[in-house]
Design an enzyme around this catalytic site. Sequence first.
Site, mmCIF file in Angstrom:
data_model
loop_
_atom_site.group_PDB
_atom_site.id
_atom_site.type_symbol
_atom_site.label_atom_id
_atom_site.label_comp_id
_atom_site.label_asym_id
_atom_site.label_seq_id
_atom_site.Cartn_x
_atom_site.Cartn_y
_atom_site.Cartn_z
ATOM 1 N N THR A 13 0.808 -1.225 0.000
ATOM 2 C CA THR A 13 0.000 0.000 0.000
ATOM 3 C C THR A 13 0.843 1.277 0.000
ATOM 4 O O THR A 13 2.040 1.253 0.265
ATOM 5 C CB THR A 13 -0.924 0.031 1.242
ATOM 6 O OG1 THR A 13 -0.130 0.153 2.420
ATOM 7 C CG2 THR A 13 -1.791 -1.205 1.323
ATOM 8 N N ASP A 14 0.153 2.365 -0.275
ATOM 9 C CA ASP A 14 0.770 3.680 -0.147
ATOM 10 C C ASP A 14 0.587 4.148 1.301
ATOM 11 O O ASP A 14 0.082 3.408 2.146
ATOM 12 C CB ASP A 14 0.176 4.660 -1.155
ATOM 13 C CG ASP A 14 -1.322 4.890 -0.977
ATOM 14 O OD1 ASP A 14 -1.875 4.542 0.097
ATOM 15 O OD2 ASP A 14 -1.946 5.418 -1.911
ATOM 16 N N ALA A 15 0.948 5.371 1.590
ATOM 17 C CA ALA A 15 0.867 5.895 2.960
ATOM 18 C C ALA A 15 -0.555 5.958 3.496
ATOM 19 O O ALA A 15 -0.768 5.978 4.704
ATOM 20 C CB ALA A 15 1.510 7.283 3.026
ATOM 21 N N VAL A 18 -3.931 2.338 0.818
ATOM 22 C CA VAL A 18 -4.558 1.913 -0.436
ATOM 23 C C VAL A 18 -3.504 1.186 -1.270
ATOM 24 O O VAL A 18 -2.353 1.619 -1.338
ATOM 25 C CB VAL A 18 -5.115 3.134 -1.209
ATOM 26 C CG1 VAL A 18 -5.655 2.732 -2.573
ATOM 27 C CG2 VAL A 18 -6.197 3.827 -0.384
#
Length: 141
Positions: A13-15, A18
């Site tokens: 995921t991103d920060a 997601v």
Amino acid sequence: MFSLPIRVYWEDTDAGGVVYHAQYVAFLERARTEWMRAHGHGQERLRREHDLVFAVRAMVVDFLRPARLDDLLEVSAGLLQCRRASAVFGQEIRRGGERLLTAQVRVAALEAGSFRPRPIPEPLYGQLKALESGADTGIGA
């Protein structure tokens, strides 16, 4: 259609938690690899016994909804078309009954040693041809 369960981990995921768009490509690759293995054609066996590898030639991906941290995904793969030196897979990623992504992936048959295009050897070609589903992936739908 073959389906592989995949859990979304932090590293996917991103920060914001997601799934990063490029990680979906890795999920799709795992499902195609396991589809081949489930049909008796693991990648190492193909390389060793047939001097054959498959490489992605083209990919059309339709991102419909985001996957998030801790989601349990079902990544499916089915062979839509097998030609003498290529194959087209239809794939989806779902969370429960919700479709998150559709993809159509064309792979090219290559000689393992030189990475030059080559025909899929018989009887492997016949076995793959028999597995064609011809089903629509819903891309663009």
